[in-house]
Enzyme design. Sequence first.
Site, PDB file in Angstrom:
ATOM      1  N   ASP A 197     -21.576  -4.119  29.331  1.00  0.00           N
ATOM      2  CA  ASP A 197     -22.523  -4.229  29.832  1.00  0.00           C
ATOM      3  C   ASP A 197     -22.620  -5.375  31.335  1.00  0.00           C
ATOM      4  O   ASP A 197     -23.059  -5.098  32.428  1.00  0.00           O
ATOM      5  CB  ASP A 197     -23.861  -4.913  29.631  1.00  0.00           C
ATOM      6  CG  ASP A 197     -24.505  -3.954  28.716  1.00  0.00           C
ATOM      7  OD1 ASP A 197     -25.208  -3.399  29.052  1.00  0.00           O
ATOM      8  OD2 ASP A 197     -24.663  -4.143  27.242  1.00  0.00           O
TER       9      ASP A 197
ATOM     10  N   CYS B  18     -15.813  -9.204  23.162  1.00  0.00           N
ATOM     11  CA  CYS B  18     -16.544  -7.659  22.034  1.00  0.00           C
ATOM     12  C   CYS B  18     -16.732  -6.734  22.923  1.00  0.00           C
ATOM     13  O   CYS B  18     -16.930  -5.397  21.906  1.00  0.00           O
ATOM     14  CB  CYS B  18     -17.381  -8.067  21.301  1.00  0.00           C
ATOM     15  SG  CYS B  18     -18.839  -8.571  22.257  1.00  0.00           S
TER      16      CYS B  18
ATOM     17  N   HIS C 146     -23.167   3.851  23.892  1.00  0.00           N
ATOM     18  CA  HIS C 146     -22.687   3.857  22.430  1.00  0.00           C
ATOM     19  C   HIS C 146     -22.898   4.910  21.849  1.00  0.00           C
ATOM     20  O   HIS C 146     -22.502   4.793  20.417  1.00  0.00           O
ATOM     21  CB  HIS C 146     -23.772   2.968  22.388  1.00  0.00           C
ATOM     22  CG  HIS C 146     -24.602   1.997  22.319  1.00  0.00           C
ATOM     23  ND1 HIS C 146     -25.097   2.087  23.827  1.00  0.00           N
ATOM     24  CD2 HIS C 146     -23.958   0.254  21.931  1.00  0.00           C
ATOM     25  CE1 HIS C 146     -25.143   0.178  24.455  1.00  0.00           C
ATOM     26  NE2 HIS C 146     -24.275  -0.085  23.059  1.00  0.00           N
TER      27      HIS C 146
ATOM     28  N   GLU D 204     -23.107 -10.610  29.068  1.00  0.00           N
ATOM     29  CA  GLU D 204     -22.740  -9.431  29.482  1.00  0.00           C
ATOM     30  C   GLU D 204     -23.830  -9.222  30.346  1.00  0.00           C
ATOM     31  O   GLU D 204     -23.678  -8.313  31.505  1.00  0.00           O
ATOM     32  CB  GLU D 204     -23.577  -8.952  28.179  1.00  0.00           C
ATOM     33  CG  GLU D 204     -24.488  -8.427  27.931  1.00  0.00           C
ATOM     34  CD  GLU D 204     -25.270  -8.187  26.634  1.00  0.00           C
ATOM     35  OE1 GLU D 204     -23.878  -7.328  26.781  1.00  0.00           O
ATOM     36  OE2 GLU D 204     -26.101  -8.252  25.534  1.00  0.00           O
TER      37      GLU D 204
HETATM   38  C1  PEP Z   1     -20.955  -5.017  25.410  1.00  0.00           C
HETATM   39  O1  PEP Z   1     -22.175  -5.375  26.387  1.00  0.00           O
HETATM   40  O2  PEP Z   1     -20.413  -4.475  25.955  1.00  0.00           O
HETATM   41  C2  PEP Z   1     -20.685  -4.893  24.155  1.00  0.00           C
HETATM   42  C3  PEP Z   1     -20.148  -5.199  23.503  1.00  0.00           C
HETATM   43  O3  PEP Z   1     -22.706  -4.474  24.066  1.00  0.00           O
HETATM   44  P1  PEP Z   1     -23.503  -3.046  23.731  1.00  0.00           P
HETATM   45  O4  PEP Z   1     -21.636  -2.227  24.184  1.00  0.00           O
HETATM   46  O5  PEP Z   1     -23.407  -2.877  22.615  1.00  0.00           O
HETATM   47  O6  PEP Z   1     -23.900  -3.435  24.859  1.00  0.00           O
HETATM   48 MG    MG Z   2     -24.240  -4.927  25.801  1.00  0.00          MG
END
Ligand code: PEP
Ligand code: MG
Length: 544
Positions: A455, A502, A188, A431
């Site tokens: 994920d 996303c 992140h 995810e």
């Molecule tokens: C993902 O897992 O692709 C997602 C968009 O959520 P995050 O990256 O915040 O876990």
């Molecule tokens: Mg995620």
Amino acid sequence: MRKYRGRGVYGAVVIGKISILKKQSPFVEYVHITDIKTEKERVKAARLKTIQQLEAIYERALKQVGEEEAQIFKIHIMMLEEEEYHHSIENMIEDQSINAEYAVKVTSDKLIKKFTQMEDIYIQARAEDIRDISNRLIANLTDTVIDRNSLDDKVILCTDDLVPSETVFMDKDKVLAFVTAYGSLNSHTAILARNRNIPAIVGVGENFLNEVKDGSEVIIDGFTGEIFVDPDEKIKEKLFAKQKKEEEKKDILQTLKGKENVTIDGKKIDIFANIGSVDDVDLVLLNDAGGIGLFRSEFLYLENKDYPTEEQQFHAYKKVLENMNGKQVIIRTLDIGADKQADYFHIKKEENPALGYRAIRICLTCPQIFKTQLRALFRASIYGSLGIMFPMITSVWEVEKILEICNEVKAELKNQKITYSEKIQIGIMIETPAAAIISDKLASMVDFFSVGTNDLIQYTLACDRQNADIEQFCDIHHEAVLKLIEMSAENAHKNGIWIGICGELAADTTLTETFLRMGIDELSVSPSFVLKLRDTIRKLDLSK
Ligand code: PEP
Ligand code: MG
């Protein structure tokens, strides 16, 4: 000149001075002392210094983030002045002849234990404040205070690693770029840097920090992940020329603003943007995204020293919706846990945090926290076009429970005569492999799906997204991942709902054609990728 290589997170060439920030939690040694008077005076002086620093930080925070968020530093000052705290430290020095640092540490540990055992989650959260003030007090006793706020102007921050909450706080006016010894591309921290256009290189390796010096000149190439310390003129010229070329390419992309995301043969798709804070909306609009496909709301929690109140959240969501002026805004509910930790949540240390207590699991077991966020979201819904999305779904019962809680919140608001929109879309993230595999059932319960590839890749391939060492086993284009996305798209459409992506894979232009052929309806990417993706789409011809 010395050269290092890591992984480029956000493409840009940046030159600046190195500022090293090594993060170590203070190691406090027990020392038997004989001069009690001097030891007590040391604590007194350090406490005064700590209070002065906190007052300065409060003033700065007041200007930068406003009264409500700055208030925490006032609370810290009050805590430092509390009798129970400093009497305990003084008594220990006097009764047990121990050094000041150790007395602070033991007092702090005792109070942390006391607070964490309290029932009330707000009182529990005070434990972190005790830790904070005690660490600062110890740093002042040992003369090792490092203040992020005291960084010299315009530096390239070089550090061991950054957690998301630190990246959120990064002052873009002071930090030109950052380089970390550890870290992976899908963490992140890396995602945040990408979303916020902060040039960054991660995973440079341990030696880097030991070999480079504060104040040395460094030029980083965020495209390739190369770092040149004390660069010669030749390399500077080469990289500046590269940067100029990239900027020219970006200028060309500007001409695509206002144009449709349509392939040569007429297939249209939405391109939305991902954000982590209210301020990021400017970048969304600047890059002409059609909406917000993912607002990672947990960053509101990470920016805070305590649970953000309903009011605080309501204002943030309202502002995003208003600024987007009727365009779709999808806000994901709290996805905290794993690498995104806010101390005041007091999540137990876990062996496998990515497989542990995170995201919807926290919300469903702490309805008080969940409902506060939902109330804020529902209240804000009248200011635009809102979608609420739930992370880390694996089972039908979770969605049933979520819908039940949403209905409870709606009923409460109705009773209180508080308005909310009836047009809110409810969606879930796909995810986990489990969610993709049962997507036929889940699709009948919600209005949309959004695939979180970060994920989904980690859970499908059993590759920790934080671990850069297993990169060779983590084939982000693996057919298992693509099959799960395709399966979810088919099930979404069979049930008449839309599906977006996303996760970071949405911005991978080598897959754009594949996603379009699967029938993906929306791609949500970092704001600065929107126009590049539009360009790719407009050059595709799916009839061939
Ligand atoms: C993902 O897992 O692709 C997602 C968009 O959520 P995050 O990256 O915040 O876990
Ligand atoms: Mg995620």
